[in-house]
Design an enzyme around this catalytic site. Structure first.
Site, mmCIF file in Angstrom:
data_model
loop_
_atom_site.group_PDB
_atom_site.id
_atom_site.type_symbol
_atom_site.label_atom_id
_atom_site.label_comp_id
_atom_site.label_asym_id
_atom_site.label_seq_id
_atom_site.Cartn_x
_atom_site.Cartn_y
_atom_site.Cartn_z
ATOM 1 C CG ASN A 53 -0.258 0.094 2.581
ATOM 2 O OD1 ASN A 53 0.739 1.421 2.439
ATOM 3 N ND2 ASN A 53 0.163 -1.030 3.375
ATOM 4 C CE LYS A 181 3.677 2.846 11.903
ATOM 5 N NZ LYS A 181 4.919 2.620 9.952
ATOM 6 C CE LYS A 183 0.349 6.149 8.875
ATOM 7 N NZ LYS A 183 1.777 6.046 8.437
ATOM 8 C CG ASP A 212 4.201 7.013 9.880
ATOM 9 O OD1 ASP A 212 5.434 7.711 9.540
ATOM 10 O OD2 ASP A 212 4.340 6.122 9.190
ATOM 11 C CD GLU A 238 7.730 5.028 9.434
ATOM 12 O OE1 GLU A 238 7.040 4.502 8.731
ATOM 13 O OE2 GLU A 238 7.271 4.116 11.170
ATOM 14 C CD GLU A 264 6.406 3.971 4.572
ATOM 15 O OE1 GLU A 264 5.418 4.360 4.159
ATOM 16 O OE2 GLU A 264 6.803 3.662 5.722
ATOM 17 C CG ASP A 291 7.650 -2.852 0.925
ATOM 18 O OD1 ASP A 291 7.478 -3.635 0.194
ATOM 19 O OD2 ASP A 291 5.941 -2.114 1.499
ATOM 20 C CG HIS A 321 5.824 0.610 4.150
ATOM 21 N ND1 HIS A 321 5.881 -0.089 2.982
ATOM 22 C CD2 HIS A 321 5.046 1.213 4.901
ATOM 23 C CE1 HIS A 321 4.474 0.561 2.432
ATOM 24 N NE2 HIS A 321 3.933 1.736 3.789
ATOM 25 C CD GLU A 340 3.817 -0.820 8.272
ATOM 26 O OE1 GLU A 340 3.599 0.158 8.588
ATOM 27 O OE2 GLU A 340 4.547 -1.338 7.256
#
Length: 389
Positions: A53, A181, A183, A212, A238, A264, A291, A321, A340
């Site tokens: 994603n 986690k 945002k 993040d 992050e 990531e 990732d 990620h 993750e």
């Protein structure tokens, strides 16, 4: 062994969530199936792939550039020395023929989708889980029995209040996660710190909560948030700034002692090397999140791990990620530091096998060959609907 068919489609994973930088209102992914003439236990070997994603579907690049190269290649050029299985490294070379170095952009995602499906095939032909295959070929021969996973969430929803964030964090704990986690960066610092405090209240300790910023901040703002976060001792801070702004990352590390995380949105081993050279990352505490799917696939991720080794980094400092079964196999087989997870968003691509629930913050590998997508019922429904021959 030959590839007999390749099918690709675009699938929506749109939702009303947002991070500090983007909305996911129009997010989609590419799904891919590579059919072969190989059979194991009487069943045709098919490899499946999709992109993580956060990057959109790659239909144009796949259909116009990379899949034609795969279809037009000499079948023998794709095989290992035995001639009975694909060689992911030789496939990668075919895909990247006539490509200039640098400018990684979205092509790294398209190649990564194909790479995932190829590794799924390779492990199925060997009748082993991808984790075990990687342990034997590129690790110490054994896999981690369980992989530590954290629940990634805490997005900004329209009208979402702090109470809803707390409910979300409780839900993750109820699912078996011990670390989460959330945002930050989408609202002013004072408001985000209120959200951080609320999440810590639920998870029980700041060391169980990562934050993040999704690359949102300039240096001044990154430092202001660092000062605000420092007293809490969160698990990590992050991607404060642009992923290629190594100077910002380096200066942030001079002022912020607790762990940081990034990577990531670095899509090559060269970019990972530059992060270690110039980004001020600290091997004793910081986390690298490259990732495998977004960065040209597992073939390139193995090159990244070699760069890390050359710079004195342990693979245990890598927590990829992606939040899916492919990355989980890599984490288990190469003994990374964790993985993750997206328990409530990006379904059915996020999350792990139906037979392996989250227990005390960890997840086991399913006992089946390949990546194990066949043990994700809802994901297989998507593959069957869009990729059936």
């Amino acid at each position: 062994m030959r590839i007999t068919d390749i099918r690709e489609a675009r699938v929506s994973i749109a939702s009303d969530i947002a991070n500090a930088y983007i909305s996911f209102a129009k997010m989609d992914v590419s799904v891919l199936a590579i059919y072969t003439d190989a059979r194991v236990d009487g069943r045709q070997v098919v490899g499946y792939g999709f992109n993580s994603n956060g990057r959109y579907a790659q239909s144009g690049l796949l259909r116009e550039r990379f899949l034609p190269r795969l279809r037009e290649a000499d079948p023998q050029a794709l095989l290992d020395d035995s001639g009975t299985n694909l060689d992911p490294f030789r496939v990668w070379d075919v895909l990247m023929a006539n490509e200039k170095p640098g400018g990684h952009g979205e092509r790294s995602v398209a190649v990564g989708i194909i790479d995932m499906a190829v590794w799924d095939i390779v492990a199925k032909v060997e009748n082993k889980s991808l984790a075990q295959l990687l342990a034997e070929r590129h690790g110490d021969g054994t896999t981690d029995a369980k992989v530590s996973v954290y629940a990634a969430g805490g997005y900004y929803y329209p009208g979402k209040q702090v109470s809803a964030l707390k409910d979300e964090m409780r839900d993750y704990l109820d699912l078996g996660y011990t670390c989460t986690k959330m945002k930050i960066g989408g609202v002013p610092l004072a408001e985000d710190l209120e959200r951080v405090e609320a999440a810590i209240e639920v998870v029980g300790d700041a060391s169980r909560l990562a934050v993040d910023a999704n690359g949102r901040f300039d240096l001044k703002t990154a430092l202001a948030f660092a000062e605000g976060l420092a007293p809490y001792g969160v698990r990590w801070y992050e991607e404060a700034g642009d992923p290629l702004d190594y100077a910002l990352q380096q200066q942030l590390g001079e002022h912020y002692g607790p762990p940081m995380a990034t990577g990531e949105n670095l899509f090559s081993h060269q970019d990972a090397r530059n992060l270690l050279r110039y980004g001020g990352m600290r091997a004793d505490r910081d986390i690298l999140q490259m990732d495998p799917v977004l960065s040209y696939g597992l073939v390139e991720y193995l090159r990244m791990l070699e760069v890390l080794n050359q710079h004195g980094w342990s693979p245990r400092q890598c927590i990829p990620h992606g939040g899916h079964q492919f990355a989980l196999n890599i984490a288990a087989g190469l003994k990374l530091g964790g993985n993750e997870s997206y328990p409530r968003v990006f379904a059915p691509f996020g999350g792990f096998a139906d037979s392996t629930p989250i227990e005390e913050g960890g997840v086991a590998m399913p006992a089946m060959p390949g990546i194990g997508f066949e043990d994700k019922r809802e994901l297989m429904k998507v593959f069957d609907e869009h990729l059936r021959r």
